[in-house]
Write a protein that holds these residues in place. Structure first.
Motif, PDB file in Angstrom:
ATOM      1  N   TYR A   1       0.820  -1.208   0.000  1.00  0.00           N
ATOM      2  CA  TYR A   1       0.000   0.000   0.000  1.00  0.00           C
ATOM      3  C   TYR A   1       0.855   1.259   0.000  1.00  0.00           C
ATOM      4  O   TYR A   1       0.439   2.303  -0.526  1.00  0.00           O
ATOM      5  CB  TYR A   1      -0.915   0.007   1.228  1.00  0.00           C
ATOM      6  N   GLU A   2       2.024   1.186   0.607  1.00  0.00           N
ATOM      7  CA  GLU A   2       2.877   2.376   0.708  1.00  0.00           C
ATOM      8  C   GLU A   2       3.611   2.682  -0.587  1.00  0.00           C
ATOM      9  O   GLU A   2       3.700   3.838  -1.006  1.00  0.00           O
ATOM     10  CB  GLU A   2       3.906   2.194   1.847  1.00  0.00           C
ATOM     11  N   THR A   3       4.133   1.655  -1.254  1.00  0.00           N
ATOM     12  CA  THR A   3       4.998   1.870  -2.421  1.00  0.00           C
ATOM     13  C   THR A   3       4.354   1.487  -3.741  1.00  0.00           C
ATOM     14  O   THR A   3       4.846   1.888  -4.797  1.00  0.00           O
ATOM     15  CB  THR A   3       6.299   1.062  -2.258  1.00  0.00           C
ATOM     16  N   GLY A   4       3.266   0.699  -3.714  1.00  0.00           N
ATOM     17  CA  GLY A   4       2.689   0.201  -4.959  1.00  0.00           C
ATOM     18  C   GLY A   4       3.558  -0.915  -5.533  1.00  0.00           C
ATOM     19  O   GLY A   4       4.209  -1.652  -4.799  1.00  0.00           O
ATOM     20  N   TRP A   5       3.574  -1.025  -6.854  1.00  0.00           N
ATOM     21  CA  TRP A   5       4.371  -2.073  -7.508  1.00  0.00           C
ATOM     22  C   TRP A   5       5.841  -1.647  -7.556  1.00  0.00           C
ATOM     23  O   TRP A   5       6.170  -0.511  -7.888  1.00  0.00           O
ATOM     24  CB  TRP A   5       3.860  -2.328  -8.920  1.00  0.00           C
ATOM     25  N   ARG A   6       6.698  -2.612  -7.248  1.00  0.00           N
ATOM     26  CA  ARG A   6       8.139  -2.391  -7.309  1.00  0.00           C
ATOM     27  C   ARG A   6       8.818  -3.755  -7.464  1.00  0.00           C
ATOM     28  O   ARG A   6       8.166  -4.800  -7.349  1.00  0.00           O
ATOM     29  CB  ARG A   6       8.654  -1.700  -6.049  1.00  0.00           C
ATOM     30  N   PHE A   7      10.137  -3.730  -7.712  1.00  0.00           N
ATOM     31  CA  PHE A   7      10.922  -4.955  -7.783  1.00  0.00           C
ATOM     32  C   PHE A   7      11.716  -5.090  -6.489  1.00  0.00           C
ATOM     33  O   PHE A   7      12.456  -4.183  -6.107  1.00  0.00           O
ATOM     34  CB  PHE A   7      11.851  -4.953  -8.989  1.00  0.00           C
ATOM     35  N   LYS A   8      11.551  -6.233  -5.864  1.00  0.00           N
ATOM     36  CA  LYS A   8      12.202  -6.505  -4.587  1.00  0.00           C
ATOM     37  C   LYS A   8      13.469  -7.319  -4.818  1.00  0.00           C
ATOM     38  O   LYS A   8      13.450  -8.321  -5.532  1.00  0.00           O
ATOM     39  CB  LYS A   8      11.230  -7.267  -3.680  1.00  0.00           C
ATOM     40  N   LYS A   9      14.569  -6.886  -4.203  1.00  0.00           N
ATOM     41  CA  LYS A   9      15.851  -7.583  -4.352  1.00  0.00           C
ATOM     42  C   LYS A   9      15.861  -8.822  -3.466  1.00  0.00           C
ATOM     43  O   LYS A   9      15.411  -8.788  -2.322  1.00  0.00           O
ATOM     44  CB  LYS A   9      16.997  -6.656  -3.977  1.00  0.00           C
ATOM     45  N   ARG A  10      16.412  -9.887  -4.015  1.00  0.00           N
ATOM     46  CA  ARG A  10      16.542 -11.123  -3.250  1.00  0.00           C
ATOM     47  C   ARG A  10      17.657 -10.968  -2.214  1.00  0.00           C
ATOM     48  O   ARG A  10      18.677 -10.309  -2.496  1.00  0.00           O
ATOM     49  CB  ARG A  10      16.857 -12.285  -4.187  1.00  0.00           C
ATOM     50  N   PRO A  11      17.496 -11.556  -1.041  1.00  0.00           N
ATOM     51  CA  PRO A  11      18.573 -11.456  -0.041  1.00  0.00           C
ATOM     52  C   PRO A  11      19.898 -11.995  -0.572  1.00  0.00           C
ATOM     53  O   PRO A  11      19.936 -12.983  -1.308  1.00  0.00           O
ATOM     54  CB  PRO A  11      18.036 -12.312   1.119  1.00  0.00           C
ATOM     55  N   TYR A  12      20.983 -11.298  -0.235  1.00  0.00           N
ATOM     56  CA  TYR A  12      22.362 -11.642  -0.596  1.00  0.00           C
ATOM     57  C   TYR A  12      22.653 -11.453  -2.088  1.00  0.00           C
ATOM     58  O   TYR A  12      23.661 -11.971  -2.589  1.00  0.00           O
ATOM     59  CB  TYR A  12      22.700 -13.088  -0.219  1.00  0.00           C
ATOM     60  N   VAL A  13      21.805 -10.704  -2.810  1.00  0.00           N
ATOM     61  CA  VAL A  13      22.068 -10.538  -4.237  1.00  0.00           C
ATOM     62  C   VAL A  13      23.326  -9.701  -4.466  1.00  0.00           C
ATOM     63  O   VAL A  13      24.118  -9.989  -5.384  1.00  0.00           O
ATOM     64  CB  VAL A  13      20.843  -9.911  -4.940  1.00  0.00           C
ATOM     65  N   ASP A  14      23.570  -8.692  -3.651  1.00  0.00           N
ATOM     66  CA  ASP A  14      24.782  -7.877  -3.813  1.00  0.00           C
ATOM     67  C   ASP A  14      26.034  -8.690  -3.507  1.00  0.00           C
ATOM     68  O   ASP A  14      27.040  -8.622  -4.242  1.00  0.00           O
ATOM     69  CB  ASP A  14      24.702  -6.652  -2.906  1.00  0.00           C
ATOM     70  N   GLU A  15      25.993  -9.466  -2.430  1.00  0.00           N
ATOM     71  CA  GLU A  15      27.131 -10.302  -2.070  1.00  0.00           C
ATOM     72  C   GLU A  15      27.366 -11.393  -3.119  1.00  0.00           C
ATOM     73  O   GLU A  15      28.523 -11.747  -3.405  1.00  0.00           O
ATOM     74  CB  GLU A  15      26.903 -10.942  -0.706  1.00  0.00           C
ATOM     75  N   PHE A  16      26.290 -11.893  -3.690  1.00  0.00           N
ATOM     76  CA  PHE A  16      26.431 -12.925  -4.721  1.00  0.00           C
ATOM     77  C   PHE A  16      27.131 -12.374  -5.956  1.00  0.00           C
ATOM     78  O   PHE A  16      28.071 -12.999  -6.482  1.00  0.00           O
ATOM     79  CB  PHE A  16      25.053 -13.470  -5.084  1.00  0.00           C
ATOM     80  N   LEU A  17      26.694 -11.238  -6.458  1.00  0.00           N
ATOM     81  CA  LEU A  17      27.318 -10.657  -7.650  1.00  0.00           C
ATOM     82  C   LEU A  17      28.781 -10.322  -7.396  1.00  0.00           C
ATOM     83  O   LEU A  17      29.638 -10.512  -8.273  1.00  0.00           O
ATOM     84  CB  LEU A  17      26.551  -9.402  -8.078  1.00  0.00           C
ATOM     85  N   GLU A  18      29.101  -9.860  -6.206  1.00  0.00           N
ATOM     86  CA  GLU A  18      30.498  -9.549  -5.895  1.00  0.00           C
ATOM     87  C   GLU A  18      31.344 -10.810  -5.793  1.00  0.00           C
ATOM     88  O   GLU A  18      32.514 -10.820  -6.202  1.00  0.00           O
ATOM     89  CB  GLU A  18      30.559  -8.773  -4.585  1.00  0.00           C
ATOM     90  N   ALA A  19      30.746 -11.907  -5.286  1.00  0.00           N
ATOM     91  CA  ALA A  19      31.511 -13.146  -5.096  1.00  0.00           C
ATOM     92  C   ALA A  19      31.849 -13.821  -6.417  1.00  0.00           C
ATOM     93  O   ALA A  19      32.899 -14.448  -6.555  1.00  0.00           O
ATOM     94  CB  ALA A  19      30.732 -14.094  -4.192  1.00  0.00           C
ATOM     95  N   VAL A  20      30.938 -13.731  -7.413  1.00  0.00           N
ATOM     96  CA  VAL A  20      31.162 -14.425  -8.690  1.00  0.00           C
ATOM     97  C   VAL A  20      31.555 -13.452  -9.802  1.00  0.00           C
ATOM     98  O   VAL A  20      31.511 -13.808 -10.982  1.00  0.00           O
ATOM     99  CB  VAL A  20      29.894 -15.215  -9.096  1.00  0.00           C
ATOM    100  N   ALA A  21      31.912 -12.252  -9.452  1.00  0.00           N
ATOM    101  CA  ALA A  21      32.238 -11.241 -10.452  1.00  0.00           C
ATOM    102  C   ALA A  21      33.502 -11.614 -11.215  1.00  0.00           C
ATOM    103  O   ALA A  21      34.284 -12.465 -10.789  1.00  0.00           O
ATOM    104  CB  ALA A  21      32.416  -9.890  -9.759  1.00  0.00           C
ATOM    105  N   PRO A  22      33.730 -11.020 -12.391  1.00  0.00           N
ATOM    106  CA  PRO A  22      34.985 -11.249 -13.121  1.00  0.00           C
ATOM    107  C   PRO A  22      36.178 -10.922 -12.231  1.00  0.00           C
ATOM    108  O   PRO A  22      36.099 -10.043 -11.366  1.00  0.00           O
ATOM    109  CB  PRO A  22      34.867 -10.284 -14.304  1.00  0.00           C
TER     110      PRO A  22
END
Length: 387
Positions: A203-224
């Motif tokens: 109700y507060e934000t309407g439609w949005r995309f929610k980030k999955r937990p640990y997504v930032d750490e995941f991208l950093e761990a498997v990055a080039p």
């Protein structure tokens, strides 16, 4: 005696006169009394023959009310019937007008459609011209007029059908980097929707995309340089480009492929790994949709679809799984993926194997330490033997 006899007639007259007087007096009062009683009887008696009874008057009133109600109902019913008849006539007129409008609209639409199809057939079936306006001969130039138009039209339709069904280009990714640039040894292909992000509404934000937990750490761990991260999805690029920019501000994702890069078959957009321009023995696809990966199951690590659980740790365990592959320098990732494809939860099976491996290593270390102590106890310095 004689006097008495003579006086009898006189007494009789007097007596008779007095009696008449008394009778008249009493008669008058009796008559008055009867008149009053008669008036009272007429006014107060309920048995008077000519006066209406109260119950009869109430009955008459009720009958009048019922008559009035019946008349009112008849009037209302008549009015309702008139209104229904009027409404039916209006609906009939409206249906007739709608029918006429639909008829003329269909005629106009059919005419425009016929003209449009005729123009398309003419444009697709006509020959091509060079810059000087001369006709360029093709394989259909020597055929009859209608036949060559038909075959040219079919050729063009097949071309546009393949343009929709097949990927937009034969090589979806550029050639691997050459030395001195660093090319990651493995290519990691990720889905976005319901794997890294999830649509969420409040109700507060309407439609949005929610980030999955640990997504930032995941991208950093498997990055080039460990993995070449590629986003490959059937979503539209114009919708996901700003979302991916916000998801990956550090630029760990090297390439982005959208709906135009998929192969459309049987009503589904399928990921075509053969068009990635990479060695499939080094390609790992992480997805949850069976339809989008049905042509290359041996390259796929299938996970469960994320629905917005804030306590989810899948990406954390996925990062450990991928780093293990990178550190062990697996020659063909398809062998590893085929093994874990047999489990409903491959990451859970991977954690269990890691636990068993650690227990085995600890037991081996313990055995080595015990054997080392035994050898040490048997050896004694030479200067202690003479004592």
């Amino acid at each position: 005696m004689a006097f008495a006899v003579k006086s009898l007639p006189s007494l009789n007259k007097v007596y008779n006169g007095s009696c008449r007087a008394a009778y008249s007096i009493f008669r008058q009062s009796v008559a008055r009394t009867s008149l009053v009683q008669t008036a009272q009887k007429y006014c107060y008696s309920t048995e008077a023959p000519n006066r209406p009874k109260i119950t009869e008057s109430l009955t008459n009133i009720q009958s009048l009310e019922r008559t009035a109600q019946s008349l009112a109902q008849e009037m209302l019913e008549k009015k309702r019937l008139e209104e229904e008849q009027q409404e039916e006539e209006e609906q009939k007129k409206h249906r007739e007008q709608t029918k006429k409008f639909m008829k003329y609209s269909f005629i106009v639409f059919s005419t425009m459609t016929g003209l449009g199809l005729s123009y398309i057939i003419y444009e697709l079936g006509k020959p091509t011209f060079d810059e000087h306006g001369n006709i360029i001969e093709d394989e259909f130039s020597n055929l009859p007029y209608y036949e060559k138009i038909y075959k040219r039209l079919r050729r063009e339709l097949n071309y546009y059908t393949k343009l929709i069904q097949e990927p937009s280009r034969p090589k979806l990714l550029p050639d691997p980097f050459k030395y001195p640039y660093i090319q990651p040894p493995y290519t990691l292909v990720l889905e976005v929707k319901d794997l890294l992000l999830c649509p969420d509404w409040t109700y507060e934000t309407g439609w949005r995309f929610k980030k999955r937990p640990y997504v930032d750490e995941f991208l950093e761990a498997v990055a080039p340089p460990q993995f070449e991260i590629v986003i490959y999805t059937a979503e539209q690029g114009m919708n996901l480009f700003p979302i991916l920019d916000a998801l990956d501000p550090n630029g760990y994702i090297m390439y982005r492929l959208f709906r135009d890069a998929t192969r459309f078959t049987d009503g589904h957009h399928v990921k075509d790994l053969a068009a990635l321009n990479r060695d499939l023995s080094k390609v790992i696809v992480v997805d949850w949709d069976d339809e989008s990966i049905k042509y290359y199951p041996e390259n796929t690590l299938k996970l469960k679809r994320w629905t917005g659980d804030d306590n989810d740790k899948t990406l954390y365990h996925l990062a450990a799984f991928l780093k293990t592959i990178s550190l062990t320098n697996v020659e063909d990732v398809r062998e590893v993926l085929n093994y874990y494809r047999e489990f409903d939860d491959p990451l859970k099976a991977f954690r269990e194997n890691q636990r068993k491996l650690l227990e085995q290593l600890e037991e081996e270390n313990k055995t080595q330490k015990e054997s080392g102590k035994h050898l040490t106890s048997r050896w004694t310095p030479s200067f202690l033997r003479n004592r």
